[in-house]
Design a protein around this motif. Structure first.
Motif, PDB file in Angstrom:
ATOM      1  N   ARG A   1       1.115  -1.242   0.038  1.00  0.00           N
ATOM      2  CA  ARG A   1      -0.267   0.016   0.087  1.00  0.00           C
ATOM      3  C   ARG A   1       1.034   1.289  -0.095  1.00  0.00           C
ATOM      4  NH1 ARG A   1      -2.255  -0.962   4.273  1.00  0.00           N
ATOM      5  NH2 ARG A   1      -3.947  -2.326   3.368  1.00  0.00           N
ATOM      6  N   GLN A   2       1.906   1.158   0.673  1.00  0.00           N
ATOM      7  CA  GLN A   2       2.888   2.285   0.807  1.00  0.00           C
ATOM      8  C   GLN A   2       3.455   2.641  -0.607  1.00  0.00           C
ATOM      9  OE1 GLN A   2       5.566   1.408   3.919  1.00  0.00           O
ATOM     10  NE2 GLN A   2       4.212   1.640   5.694  1.00  0.00           N
ATOM     11  N   LEU A   3       3.805   1.533  -1.000  1.00  0.00           N
ATOM     12  CA  LEU A   3       4.406   1.599  -2.573  1.00  0.00           C
ATOM     13  C   LEU A   3       3.573   2.135  -3.765  1.00  0.00           C
ATOM     14  CD1 LEU A   3       6.786   1.048  -4.785  1.00  0.00           C
ATOM     15  CD2 LEU A   3       5.756  -1.229  -4.889  1.00  0.00           C
ATOM     16  N   ARG A   4       2.037   1.606  -3.632  1.00  0.00           N
ATOM     17  CA  ARG A   4       1.052   2.245  -4.278  1.00  0.00           C
ATOM     18  C   ARG A   4       0.885   3.657  -4.119  1.00  0.00           C
ATOM     19  NH1 ARG A   4      -1.686  -2.247  -2.631  1.00  0.00           N
ATOM     20  NH2 ARG A   4      -3.049  -1.151  -1.820  1.00  0.00           N
ATOM     21  N   ASN A   5       0.745   4.098  -2.974  1.00  0.00           N
ATOM     22  CA  ASN A   5       0.530   5.569  -2.767  1.00  0.00           C
ATOM     23  C   ASN A   5       1.725   6.338  -3.129  1.00  0.00           C
ATOM     24  OD1 ASN A   5      -1.798   4.792  -1.463  1.00  0.00           O
ATOM     25  ND2 ASN A   5      -1.114   4.776   0.298  1.00  0.00           N
ATOM     26  N   ALA A   6       3.140   5.953  -3.336  1.00  0.00           N
ATOM     27  CA  ALA A   6       4.065   6.747  -3.780  1.00  0.00           C
ATOM     28  C   ALA A   6       4.267   6.822  -4.977  1.00  0.00           C
ATOM     29  CB  ALA A   6       5.428   6.141  -3.005  1.00  0.00           C
ATOM     30  N   ILE A   7       3.601   6.168  -6.093  1.00  0.00           N
ATOM     31  CA  ILE A   7       3.733   6.028  -7.459  1.00  0.00           C
ATOM     32  C   ILE A   7       2.492   6.826  -8.032  1.00  0.00           C
ATOM     33  CG2 ILE A   7       3.631   4.500  -9.398  1.00  0.00           C
ATOM     34  CD1 ILE A   7       5.994   3.915  -7.573  1.00  0.00           C
ATOM     35  N   PRO A   8       2.833   7.927  -8.601  1.00  0.00           N
ATOM     36  CA  PRO A   8       1.884   8.912  -9.306  1.00  0.00           C
ATOM     37  C   PRO A   8       1.021   8.050 -10.392  1.00  0.00           C
ATOM     38  CG  PRO A   8       4.190   9.837  -9.302  1.00  0.00           C
ATOM     39  CD  PRO A   8       4.167   8.679  -8.723  1.00  0.00           C
TER      40      PRO A   8
ATOM     41  N   ALA B   1       0.188  -4.914  -6.591  1.00  0.00           N
ATOM     42  CA  ALA B   1       1.538  -4.210  -6.782  1.00  0.00           C
ATOM     43  C   ALA B   1       1.665  -2.864  -7.467  1.00  0.00           C
ATOM     44  CB  ALA B   1       2.131  -5.237  -7.935  1.00  0.00           C
ATOM     45  N   GLY B   2       0.436  -2.294  -7.884  1.00  0.00           N
ATOM     46  CA  GLY B   2       0.304  -0.918  -8.113  1.00  0.00           C
ATOM     47  C   GLY B   2       0.346  -0.903  -9.765  1.00  0.00           C
ATOM     48  N   GLY B   3       0.076  -1.946 -10.420  1.00  0.00           N
ATOM     49  CA  GLY B   3      -0.149  -2.129 -11.739  1.00  0.00           C
ATOM     50  C   GLY B   3      -1.489  -1.738 -12.249  1.00  0.00           C
ATOM     51  N   ASP B   4      -1.806  -1.231 -13.402  1.00  0.00           N
ATOM     52  CA  ASP B   4      -2.770  -0.940 -14.073  1.00  0.00           C
ATOM     53  C   ASP B   4      -3.152  -2.078 -15.089  1.00  0.00           C
ATOM     54  OD1 ASP B   4      -3.415   1.228 -12.893  1.00  0.00           O
ATOM     55  OD2 ASP B   4      -2.928   2.819 -14.097  1.00  0.00           O
ATOM     56  N   ASN B   5      -4.180  -2.864 -15.023  1.00  0.00           N
ATOM     57  CA  ASN B   5      -4.595  -3.760 -15.737  1.00  0.00           C
ATOM     58  C   ASN B   5      -5.248  -3.135 -17.072  1.00  0.00           C
ATOM     59  OD1 ASN B   5      -5.976  -6.090 -17.097  1.00  0.00           O
ATOM     60  ND2 ASN B   5      -6.515  -6.901 -15.149  1.00  0.00           N
ATOM     61  N   VAL B   6      -4.760  -3.632 -18.239  1.00  0.00           N
ATOM     62  CA  VAL B   6      -5.356  -3.001 -19.396  1.00  0.00           C
ATOM     63  C   VAL B   6      -6.549  -3.546 -19.907  1.00  0.00           C
ATOM     64  CG1 VAL B   6      -2.917  -2.505 -20.425  1.00  0.00           C
ATOM     65  CG2 VAL B   6      -4.157  -4.741 -20.954  1.00  0.00           C
ATOM     66  N   PHE B   7      -7.025  -4.542 -19.196  1.00  0.00           N
ATOM     67  CA  PHE B   7      -8.162  -4.988 -19.497  1.00  0.00           C
ATOM     68  C   PHE B   7      -9.430  -4.844 -18.611  1.00  0.00           C
ATOM     69  CE2 PHE B   7     -11.242  -9.121 -19.655  1.00  0.00           C
ATOM     70  CZ  PHE B   7     -12.222  -8.726 -20.952  1.00  0.00           C
TER      71      PHE B   7
ATOM     72  N   MET C   1      -0.307 -17.487  -1.684  1.00  0.00           N
ATOM     73  CA  MET C   1       1.020 -17.155  -2.598  1.00  0.00           C
ATOM     74  C   MET C   1       0.860 -15.857  -3.419  1.00  0.00           C
ATOM     75  SD  MET C   1       2.960 -19.703  -1.943  1.00  0.00           S
ATOM     76  CE  MET C   1       4.183 -19.518  -3.285  1.00  0.00           C
ATOM     77  N   GLN C   2      -0.423 -15.491  -3.433  1.00  0.00           N
ATOM     78  CA  GLN C   2      -0.426 -13.851  -4.023  1.00  0.00           C
ATOM     79  C   GLN C   2       0.324 -12.878  -3.230  1.00  0.00           C
ATOM     80  OE1 GLN C   2      -4.811 -14.258  -4.324  1.00  0.00           O
ATOM     81  NE2 GLN C   2      -4.807 -14.135  -6.672  1.00  0.00           N
ATOM     82  N   GLY C   3       0.397 -13.239  -2.000  1.00  0.00           N
ATOM     83  CA  GLY C   3       1.072 -12.191  -1.284  1.00  0.00           C
ATOM     84  C   GLY C   3       2.511 -12.184  -1.654  1.00  0.00           C
ATOM     85  N   LEU C   4       3.199 -13.335  -1.965  1.00  0.00           N
ATOM     86  CA  LEU C   4       4.508 -13.273  -2.586  1.00  0.00           C
ATOM     87  C   LEU C   4       4.475 -12.722  -3.754  1.00  0.00           C
ATOM     88  CD1 LEU C   4       7.436 -14.053  -2.305  1.00  0.00           C
ATOM     89  CD2 LEU C   4       6.916 -16.087  -2.745  1.00  0.00           C
ATOM     90  N   GLY C   5       3.662 -13.075  -4.742  1.00  0.00           N
ATOM     91  CA  GLY C   5       3.408 -12.768  -6.129  1.00  0.00           C
ATOM     92  C   GLY C   5       3.264 -11.314  -6.127  1.00  0.00           C
ATOM     93  N   ALA C   6       2.630 -10.518  -5.136  1.00  0.00           N
ATOM     94  CA  ALA C   6       2.660  -9.200  -5.229  1.00  0.00           C
ATOM     95  C   ALA C   6       3.998  -8.550  -5.077  1.00  0.00           C
ATOM     96  CB  ALA C   6       1.461  -8.578  -4.335  1.00  0.00           C
TER      97      ALA C   6
ATOM     98  N   ALA D   1       5.882  -6.190  -7.798  1.00  0.00           N
ATOM     99  CA  ALA D   1       6.147  -4.887  -7.558  1.00  0.00           C
ATOM    100  C   ALA D   1       7.620  -4.566  -7.982  1.00  0.00           C
ATOM    101  CB  ALA D   1       5.768  -4.531  -5.847  1.00  0.00           C
ATOM    102  N   HIS D   2       8.405  -5.533  -7.545  1.00  0.00           N
ATOM    103  CA  HIS D   2       9.799  -5.534  -7.842  1.00  0.00           C
ATOM    104  C   HIS D   2       9.851  -5.533  -9.600  1.00  0.00           C
ATOM    105  CE1 HIS D   2      14.120  -6.792  -7.656  1.00  0.00           C
ATOM    106  NE2 HIS D   2      13.863  -7.610  -8.735  1.00  0.00           N
ATOM    107  N   VAL D   3       8.994  -6.211 -10.315  1.00  0.00           N
ATOM    108  CA  VAL D   3       9.155  -6.209 -11.715  1.00  0.00           C
ATOM    109  C   VAL D   3       8.641  -4.735 -12.294  1.00  0.00           C
ATOM    110  CG1 VAL D   3       7.946  -6.963 -13.759  1.00  0.00           C
ATOM    111  CG2 VAL D   3       8.967  -8.583 -11.849  1.00  0.00           C
ATOM    112  N   LEU D   4       7.680  -4.293 -11.597  1.00  0.00           N
ATOM    113  CA  LEU D   4       7.283  -2.974 -12.285  1.00  0.00           C
ATOM    114  C   LEU D   4       8.030  -1.893 -11.729  1.00  0.00           C
ATOM    115  CD1 LEU D   4       3.364  -3.878 -11.796  1.00  0.00           C
ATOM    116  CD2 LEU D   4       4.537  -3.986 -13.678  1.00  0.00           C
ATOM    117  N   TYR D   5       8.306  -1.973 -10.517  1.00  0.00           N
ATOM    118  CA  TYR D   5       9.164  -0.678  -9.997  1.00  0.00           C
ATOM    119  C   TYR D   5      10.264  -1.154  -8.995  1.00  0.00           C
ATOM    120  CZ  TYR D   5       4.250   0.733 -10.456  1.00  0.00           C
ATOM    121  OH  TYR D   5       2.981   0.818 -11.285  1.00  0.00           O
ATOM    122  N   PRO D   6      11.177  -1.593  -9.923  1.00  0.00           N
ATOM    123  CA  PRO D   6      12.511  -2.125  -9.302  1.00  0.00           C
ATOM    124  C   PRO D   6      13.119  -0.998  -8.349  1.00  0.00           C
ATOM    125  CG  PRO D   6      12.655  -1.734 -11.595  1.00  0.00           C
ATOM    126  CD  PRO D   6      11.286  -1.662 -11.581  1.00  0.00           C
ATOM    127  N   GLN D   7      13.293   0.127  -8.702  1.00  0.00           N
ATOM    128  CA  GLN D   7      13.983   1.209  -7.951  1.00  0.00           C
ATOM    129  C   GLN D   7      12.986   1.873  -6.668  1.00  0.00           C
ATOM    130  OE1 GLN D   7      17.207   1.893  -8.600  1.00  0.00           O
ATOM    131  NE2 GLN D   7      16.858   0.362 -10.341  1.00  0.00           N
TER     132      GLN D   7
END
Length: 344
Positions: free
Chosen positions: A179-186, A218-224, A296-301, A305-311
């Motif tokens: 949640r903290q990560l999502r809030n930090a991503i414009p 993870a803070g991604g936007d699903n296109v569908f 396992m979705q907890g680990l998946g998220a 998040a690492h994949v989408l926003y590595p920095q």
């Protein structure tokens, strides 16, 4: 090789208490107050895997044969499963596309059956289990946010309150960090994601589906953003739609499609393919994304998040995997094993 963690995970001798009996229908009032090993039946995979993570020795059986899980997105082997659970019977379930093996369920006569609320908690299911004299308990898992409460509830009902609290607290910490990560991503910097399912990559799930919670977390936007037509999901889309969406990242469930995607002419115009941002969803020992949705979705998220926003995420993924496996699966994995799970 991984190591099973020391210590016992047997059901304590303390009785379950009246709280469980009060949650059961009146016909189950004579149910025992102490559950023996292998006596809790998950009527759908999310419930089965919830029990597995909390008290694996209480699990009565699997919903699917473990050696046939690969096509369902799960690991094709049981390398990371506790040995005592690998040969449990296949009992089926009420998940869409599955059917219960009522004769097998009746043969083991579980002391408790868990219903997946709100999706698969209904009168028909309860009546079928009542007909074979199996008490039921509904556990709400509508979203990832429900896992802490589910662990506390089930931990209390099964005499595993300490472990239930451990898993609840750990899962809540994961949710808080996400949640903290999502809030930090414009919003303007959110990564767009296409979830490619099926052998041709042209099946997917909508943004509000229980099958795509990892993307949201993870803070991604699903296109569908279409409307789901069934709980099972896997909606058919066209190549033209995918090209129009032109996602930043593509998540792939099918290993065969993953191996082919970079060589398929129709997919080579997509930005995610050009940037080599196509990722196979990890699946050890259960799928980290979906099919079935599980803890396992907890680990998946965290992985996504690492994949989408590595920095921005600052997630040390190998350590996260090792910690998660130790806590939720009760096995130790090496750093090399952890890395192999998400870098095939």
């Amino acid at each position: 090789m991984f190591n099973i963690l020391p210590g016992k995970w047997r059901l304590p001798t303390a009785a379950l208490g009246t709280s469980l009996l009060l949650s059961l229908p009146s016909w189950a009032a004579t149910a025992p107050t102490q559950l023996p090993p292998h006596s809790v039946y998950g009527t759908a995979p999310p419930m089965t895997l919830l029990v597995y993570s909390l008290a694996p020795d209480l699990l009565a059986g699997w919903n699917f044969p473990l050696n046939k899980m690969g096509g369902l997105g799960m690991s094709a082997n049981s390398e990371y499963l506790l040995p005592a659970t690998r040969n449990l019977p296949v009992l089926g379930g009420w998940d869409p596309g599955d059917k219960p093996e009522l004769e097998r369920v009746l043969a083991i006569h579980p002391k408790l059956a868990l219903l997946w609320a709100p999706y698969l908690d209904n009168v028909r299911l309860r009546n079928e289990l009542q007909r074979i004299d199996v008490p039921t308990l509904a556990v709400n898992l509508e979203s990832l946010n429900d896992y802490p409460a589910a662990y506390r509830l089930l931990g209390d009902k099964l005499g595993q309150s300490a472990r239930g609290e451990l898993l609840a607290t750990t899962f809540q910490n994961i949710l808080n960090r996400l949640r903290q990560l999502r809030n930090a991503i414009p919003q303007t910097q959110r990564q767009t994601v296409y979830y490619a399912e099926g052998v041709d990559g042209l099946m997917t799930d909508t943004a509000n589906s229980p099958h795509t919670q990892v993307i949201r977390a993870a803070g991604g936007d699903n296109v569908f953003t279409g409307k789901a037509t069934a709980l099972k999901g896997m909606e058919r889309v066209s190549m033209g739609q995918v090209l129009g969406w032109n996602p930043d990242v593509i998540l792939v469930q099918d290993p065969v499609f993953y191996r082919r995607v970079y060589s398929l002419p129709a997919w080579q115009g997509l930005q995610a393919v050009k940037d080599h941002r196509v990722y196979l969803v990890p699946r050890q020992p259960f799928n980290w994304m979906d099919r079935p949705p599980s803890f396992m979705q907890g680990l998946g998220a965290l992985w996504l998040a690492h994949v989408l926003y590595p920095q921005q995420s600052k997630i040390h993924l190998n350590q996260e995997i090792q910690d998660f496996f130790k806590t939720f699966l009760q096995v130790n994995v090496s750093k090399a094993q952890a890395q192999a799970m998400w870098q095939p």
